[in-house]
Write an enzyme that holds these catalytic residues in place. Structure first.
Site, short mmCIF file in Angstrom:
data_model
loop_
_atom_site.label_atom_id
_atom_site.label_comp_id
_atom_site.label_asym_id
_atom_site.label_seq_id
_atom_site.Cartn_x
_atom_site.Cartn_y
_atom_site.Cartn_z
N TRP A 103 59.43 -33.63 -11.29
CA TRP A 103 58.92 -32.24 -11.90
C TRP A 103 60.27 -30.57 -11.05
O TRP A 103 59.64 -30.25 -13.01
CB TRP A 103 57.75 -31.77 -11.15
CG TRP A 103 56.13 -33.17 -11.05
CD1 TRP A 103 55.80 -34.18 -10.85
CD2 TRP A 103 55.61 -32.60 -12.53
NE1 TRP A 103 54.71 -34.14 -12.03
CE2 TRP A 103 55.17 -34.53 -13.03
CE3 TRP A 103 56.20 -31.94 -13.91
CZ2 TRP A 103 54.48 -33.92 -13.49
CZ3 TRP A 103 55.94 -32.85 -15.26
CH2 TRP A 103 55.04 -33.52 -15.01
N ASP A 177 56.50 -23.85 -7.45
CA ASP A 177 55.16 -24.76 -8.37
C ASP A 177 54.38 -25.29 -7.35
O ASP A 177 55.08 -26.72 -5.85
CB ASP A 177 55.83 -25.54 -8.65
CG ASP A 177 55.31 -27.01 -9.63
OD1 ASP A 177 54.12 -26.77 -9.25
OD2 ASP A 177 55.07 -27.86 -10.63
N LYS A 201 44.79 -30.80 -8.66
CA LYS A 201 45.15 -31.75 -7.78
C LYS A 201 43.89 -31.97 -6.31
O LYS A 201 43.76 -32.18 -6.24
CB LYS A 201 46.48 -31.94 -7.89
CG LYS A 201 47.37 -32.34 -8.57
CD LYS A 201 48.64 -32.82 -8.97
CE LYS A 201 49.68 -32.50 -9.97
NZ LYS A 201 49.95 -34.38 -9.75
#
Length: 366
Positions: A103, A177, A201
Site C-alpha cells: 500500500w 495511513d 477494517k
C-alpha cells in the site's frame, strides 16, 4: 449454525456481533423516528446528532486534541494518496515517502501524479522483499519537505511498526495511513500532522474514511483545489460539503461505543497483543511446517501472513479451514499462502479455533 463462523477477511472485515444486532434492530426504525438511517436526510437533526456523537466518541477513544479536525469523507484511503499532496504540498519542492509494502508503494506512485513537488523515496523495504521495516532513524527526510508519508501497518505483507514512528522537532509533519490498525492500540495523535483510515477494517463497513488533520495545516489548502477535494472546504462545511456516507458513519458510531464498552483502546491493545502472540506462537512452534517471513519485531498484530511453502497444500488449508468456520484465509493474490486478519472485532476464541485447526492440519499433512 452449530459451527461458529470466524471472518478473517482483511476488509471489509469482521464487525462486533452486538453492533450488527443493534443495526438490525434499528434498520426500520432508528430511535423511534419511524425510518431507517439509510433513508434519513444527512442534514436532519437526527443524523447531525449521529455524526456529532460519532466524532466525540472517536475523539475520546484516541484522545484527539482540540486543534485537530475530524472528517468522515468518501473515496476510501486511496483517495487520500492524492488529496494529501494536493492540499499540503503547495509551494513545496519535495514530499518524503516511506515505502514498506504494497500500500505504501501504491501511495508513492499515486502521490506524484498531481503534484509539482518531487516525491522523494525516503526509505524502501523492497530490497529485503518487504520482510523488515526501515528504522525511522534511517529515513532520508528533509526538514524542508512538505510532509513525510508512511503506512504504519501493511496488510498485504504483514508488517507493522511496533513502535509508533515519531519525528524530532523541526521536521516535517507525519502523514500516516492508519487504515488497518487505527483504534487497535494507543497512539499520541500529537505526533502526527494527518492520520487517515478507511473504515472497512477496524471501524465499520466500507464507504467512510476518517481523516484527522492538525488545524494549522489547513492554511496550506489552496483555493485552486476543487472544493470536493479540498480539506478546508469540508472543514468549513462541518463535513457537509457533499452528502456523507451516512450509514457507514452510523455503524462507525456503534463501533466506537462498543469499543468504549470493552474498556477503550488500552484494553483492545492488551487483547490484540494476546491474539497475535497466540497465532505467532502456533506458527513458530510448528517446527517449520508453517512459515512467516517477517522479522519478529516487524510482525503485524493485525494481519498475520503464513504459508506451508507448498502452494497446493496452502490451497488445501484454505479449503478445509472453511469447513471449520474459518473463513477468508487465503493470502493476497500476489502473495499466496494464508493471511489471518485479526482486527479488534475478532475474538480471541476465533484465533484459538484457527490455531487448533492449524495443529490438526499439520498432524494430517506434516
Amino acid at each position: 449454525m452449530n459451527t461458529p463462523i470466524y471472518n478473517f477477511s482483511a476488509g471489509p472485515a469482521v464487525l462486533p456481533e452486538s453492533v450488527l444486532r443493534t443495526a438490525q434492530s434499528e434498520m426500520f426504525d432508528y430511535n423511534g423516528t419511524g425510518f431507517s438511517v439509510m433513508t434519513m436526510s444527512h442534514r436532519s437533526d437526527v443524523f447531525m446528532s449521529i455524526l456529532y456523537h460519532a466524532e466525540q466518541d472517536l475523539r475520546q477513544l484516541l484522545d484527539i486534541p482540540d486543534n485537530y479536525k475530524v472528517l468522515f469523507l468518501q473515496g476510501g484511503a486511496s483517495a487520500q494518496f492524492n488529496m494529501v499532496v494536493m492540499n499540503f504540498a503547495n509551494g513545496f519542492k519535495r514530499v518524503d515517502s516511506v515505502v514498506t509494502g504494497n500500500w505504501s508503494a501504491i501511495a508513492h506512485k499515486q502521490m506524484g501524479k498531481l503534484s509539482d513537488a518531487a516525491i522523494h523515496l525516503a526509505a524502501d523495504g523492497k530490497a529485503n522483499g518487504y520482510t523488515d521495516l526501515p528504522p525511522v532513524a534511517s529515513w532520508d527526510i528533509s526538514p524542508d519537505s512538505a510532509f513525510v508519508h508512511f503506512v504504519i501497518n501493511e496488510t498485504v505483507h504483514g508488517l507493522q511498526y511496533r513502535e509508533v514512528p515519531k519525528l524530532a522537532d523541526g521536521m516535517p509533519p507525519l502523514v500516516c495511513d492508519m487504515s488497518s490498525e487505527i483504534l487497535s492500540r494507543r497512539i499520541n495523535v500529537r505526533d502526527f500532522g494527518v492520520i487517515y483510515a478507511g473504515a472497512q477494517k477496524n471501524i465499520g463497513p466500507s464507504g467512510a474514511t476518517i481523516v484527522i488533520i492538525r488545524e494549522d495545516l489547513l492554511d496550506r489548502c489552496s483555493d485552486r483545489i476543487p472544493d470536493v477535494w479540498n480539506y478546508r472546504s469540508h472543514v468549513n462545511k462541518q463535513g457537509m460539503y457533499n452528502t456523507p456516507a451516512t450509514y457507514p458513519i452510523y455503524i462507525a458510531g456503534l463501533v466506537f461505543r462498543w469499543l468504549q464498552s470493552q474498556g477503550g483502546v488500552a484494553q483492545m491493545e492488551t487483547i490484540n497483543t494476546l491474539k497475535a502472540k497466540t497465532l505467532y506462537d502456533a506458527i513458530d512452534g510448528s517446527g517449520g511446517f508453517y512459515r512467516n517471513p517477517v522479522q519478529a519485531d516487524a510482525r503485524s498484530k493485525m494481519n498475520v501472513i503464513f504459508s506451508t511453502g507448498n502452494a497446493e497444500l496452502d490451497e488445501r488449508f484454505a479449503q478445509e479451514s472453511t469447513t471449520r468456520g474459518l473463513q477468508l484465509l487465503r493470502g493476497y493474490k500476489s502473495m499466496g499462502g494464508m493471511r489471518a486478519s485479526i482486527y479488534n472485532a475478532m475474538p480471541l476464541q476465533g484465533v484459538e479455533a484457527l490455531t487448533e485447526f492449524m495443529r490438526e492440519f499439520q498432524n494430517r499433512y506434516g
